[in-house]
Write an enzyme that holds these catalytic residues in place. Structure first.
Site, PDB file in Angstrom:
ATOM      1  N   HIS A   1     140.051 -42.849 -20.856  1.00 28.37           N
ATOM      2  CA  HIS A   1     140.859 -42.819 -22.074  1.00 28.37           C
ATOM      3  C   HIS A   1     141.319 -41.376 -22.243  1.00 28.37           C
ATOM      4  O   HIS A   1     140.507 -40.464 -22.367  1.00 28.37           O
ATOM      5  CB  HIS A   1     140.057 -43.291 -23.280  1.00 28.37           C
ATOM      6  CG  HIS A   1     139.751 -44.768 -23.236  1.00 28.37           C
ATOM      7  ND1 HIS A   1     138.572 -45.298 -23.703  1.00 28.37           N
ATOM      8  CD2 HIS A   1     140.480 -45.813 -22.773  1.00 28.37           C
ATOM      9  CE1 HIS A   1     138.589 -46.620 -23.528  1.00 28.37           C
ATOM     10  NE2 HIS A   1     139.732 -46.944 -22.977  1.00 28.37           N
TER      11      HIS A   1
ATOM     12  N   HIS B   1     132.950 -41.422 -21.479  1.00 25.52           N
ATOM     13  CA  HIS B   1     133.815 -41.653 -22.631  1.00 25.52           C
ATOM     14  C   HIS B   1     133.365 -40.792 -23.808  1.00 25.52           C
ATOM     15  O   HIS B   1     132.427 -39.992 -23.688  1.00 25.52           O
ATOM     16  CB  HIS B   1     133.779 -43.135 -23.022  1.00 25.52           C
ATOM     17  CG  HIS B   1     134.449 -44.039 -22.033  1.00 25.52           C
ATOM     18  ND1 HIS B   1     135.645 -44.676 -22.284  1.00 25.52           N
ATOM     19  CD2 HIS B   1     134.102 -44.407 -20.775  1.00 25.52           C
ATOM     20  CE1 HIS B   1     135.997 -45.402 -21.238  1.00 25.52           C
ATOM     21  NE2 HIS B   1     135.068 -45.260 -20.305  1.00 25.52           N
TER      22      HIS B   1
ATOM     23  N   GLU C   1     128.875 -42.738 -23.307  1.00 21.47           N
ATOM     24  CA  GLU C   1     129.557 -42.145 -24.464  1.00 21.47           C
ATOM     25  C   GLU C   1     128.823 -40.840 -24.768  1.00 21.47           C
ATOM     26  O   GLU C   1     127.648 -40.851 -25.138  1.00 21.47           O
ATOM     27  CB  GLU C   1     129.485 -43.092 -25.662  1.00 21.47           C
ATOM     28  CG  GLU C   1     130.077 -44.476 -25.405  1.00 21.47           C
ATOM     29  CD  GLU C   1     131.593 -44.496 -25.534  1.00 21.47           C
ATOM     30  OE1 GLU C   1     132.171 -43.477 -25.957  1.00 21.47           O
ATOM     31  OE2 GLU C   1     132.197 -45.556 -25.229  1.00 21.47           O
TER      32      GLU C   1
ATOM     33  N   GLU D   1     139.777 -39.000 -24.779  1.00 19.95           N
ATOM     34  CA  GLU D   1     138.330 -38.785 -24.736  1.00 19.95           C
ATOM     35  C   GLU D   1     138.075 -37.781 -23.620  1.00 19.95           C
ATOM     36  O   GLU D   1     137.931 -38.130 -22.454  1.00 19.95           O
ATOM     37  CB  GLU D   1     137.608 -40.114 -24.523  1.00 19.95           C
ATOM     38  CG  GLU D   1     137.860 -41.078 -25.693  1.00 19.95           C
ATOM     39  CD  GLU D   1     137.274 -42.464 -25.477  1.00 19.95           C
ATOM     40  OE1 GLU D   1     136.441 -42.646 -24.566  1.00 19.95           O
ATOM     41  OE2 GLU D   1     137.658 -43.377 -26.241  1.00 19.95           O
TER      42      GLU D   1
END
Length: 430
Positions: free
Chosen positions: A85, A192, A283, A88
């Site tokens: 992404h 991410h 994440e 990110e």
């Protein structure tokens, strides 16, 4: 060898003085940095592009290892992917820092040295460079998340739980799918931002037997939980319940992907089901595009976890499947009793198989057309501490029954076949 060692120490000394700035490097700067590293460390790095973005930016991958330009039997392949992404961005920064750390510490840090001598590490710092270039420096804003065509790359992969009717895959997604065909990746993670948690497959479900208590459970759930906990507990904060204010705490800093929120067309499920590569979604920052002043702290928080996770590529068992003449064979199905994978794990073009397993006793069955089914029991030790999984080869015996063997289910080849047909039809009509 002396000259090479001297160059490494000189570069390490220079890096300790200058280092890689903790800032956001644009695509031109990132490309130049990767080329500089490859030029300085030709013995342990290999740089190549796996394809291009929609706007024509190269998707650069740097390979690190004792033999970076080619696979060697028994050496597992590992990969990190960042910036899927575009907005990110912390993963992109950390993977460049990881490259700097691994190259500067090789031959001086025992862990790094053993890591690169025992595995081949592939790093794709940015899978979505177009999105990055259009991103806004905002903590939770979605500007730049998608590729140039406005597509979420983490919703664009074939999904075993969906019908997978022919559809166009984005250039970046096709590049990764083709990349997975060139190497037998054993372990992977994609980085991410927007939370601090380690998420593991499945991300999707068709509400079949895999759905248990709100989670979509894979046959290798025990291994995935171990991998997620490895990252979480080697991270300075991820295992704490309130790593990000305003987000519901994750027990031990890990979560089943589907339990967190269902996601179809995700990259980690595709890696696991179709490429035999166990992948996590990491994440790694509460803020998607944090101020540059926070980047150094994020590196220190994630560095031990990034290294510890890489070491897990040595879990389980590995080896070569050979026919009755002792020649390696491709596509021999290697199944672990009690683990009915949607797409069976099989030997690659070198006859090799890799199976990530926790320590314990296992029964493995190997099937290959024209050969007797072979079943053996093995005891698997904990491999990461010694930087090597258990090596166990299989020698098959020829059978009078030519039909003996197991073929891959149609669903395991459908995603590739339908994609190929769609591309051909598109070219013919254009």
């Amino acid at each position: 060898m002396f000259v090479f060692t001297l160059c490494l120490y000189l570069w390490s000394w220079l890096s300790s003085i200058h280092g890689l700035d903790f800032r956001y490097h644009n695509s031109v700067e990132m490309e130049q940095y990767l080329k500089d590293v490859n030029r300085m460390y030709p013995e342990i790095t290999h740089l190549h592009s796996i394809g291009q973005s929609v706007e024509g930016r190269e998707l650069w991958v740097l390979i690190l290892g004792q033999h970076p330009s080619e696979h060697r039997t028994g050496i597992p392949e590992f990969k990190y992917v960042g910036n899927m992404h575009g907005n990110e961005v912390v993963g992109r920064v950390l993977l460049l820092q990881l490259i700097n750390y691994l190259t500067s510490q090789y031959l001086s840090d025992p862990l790094v040295t053993r890591m690169l001598n025992s595995s081949r590490v592939h790093i794709l710092p940015s899978m979505n460079p177009d999105g990055f270039e259009s991103s806004a420096r905002d903590c939770m804003n979605s500007v730049g998340r998608y590729n140039k065509n406005g597509v979420d790359l983490n919703r664009n992969f074939p999904d075993v739980f969906e019908s997978n009717t022919p559809q166009e895959r984005e250039k970046e997604v096709r590049a990764v799918m083709d990349w997975l065909k060139t190497e037998t990746f054993v372990l992977s993670a994609n980085l991410h931002g927007g939370a601090v948690v380690a998420s593991y497959p499945y991300d999707n479900s068709n509400r079949g037997s895999e759905l248990q208590g709100g989670q979509s459970i894979s046959p290798d759930d025990d291994v995935f939980v171990h991998l997620a906990r490895t990252y979480s507990y080697n991270h300075t904060e991820m295992h704490n319940p309130d790593s990000c204010s305003g987000l519901t705490g994750f027990t031990n800093g890990i979560t089943n992907g589907y339990y967190w929120y269902p996601l179809k067309g995700g990259m980690q499920d595709y890696n696991y089901v179709w490429a035999q590569c166990l992948e996590l979604t990491l994440e790694i920052s509460c803020c998607k595009f944090p101020p540059e002043s926070q980047l150094s702290g994020l590196w220190e928080a994630n560095r031990p976890a990034l290294l510890a996770y890489m070491q897990q590529v040595h879990l389980g068992v590995k080896g070569v499947v050979m026919d009755s003449d002792g020649k390696p064979v491709q596509n021999a199905v290697v199944e672990v009793s009690g683990r009915k994978n949607l797409c069976p794990f099989s030997s690659d073009r070198n006859g090799e198989y890799f199976r990530l397993l926790l320590p314990g006793n296992y029964t493995i069955t190997v099937t290959y057309p024209g050969h007797e089914t072979l079943t053996q029991s093995i005891k698997v030790p904990y491999g990461p501490d010694s930087f090597s999984a258990l090596t166990h080869n299989f020698l098959l015996q020829q059978s009078d029954n030519s039909s003996t063997g197991t073929t891959q289910p149609q669903s395991c080849t459908t995603a590739i076949t339908t994609l190929t047909l769609f591309i051909l039809q598109t070219l013919l009509l254009s």
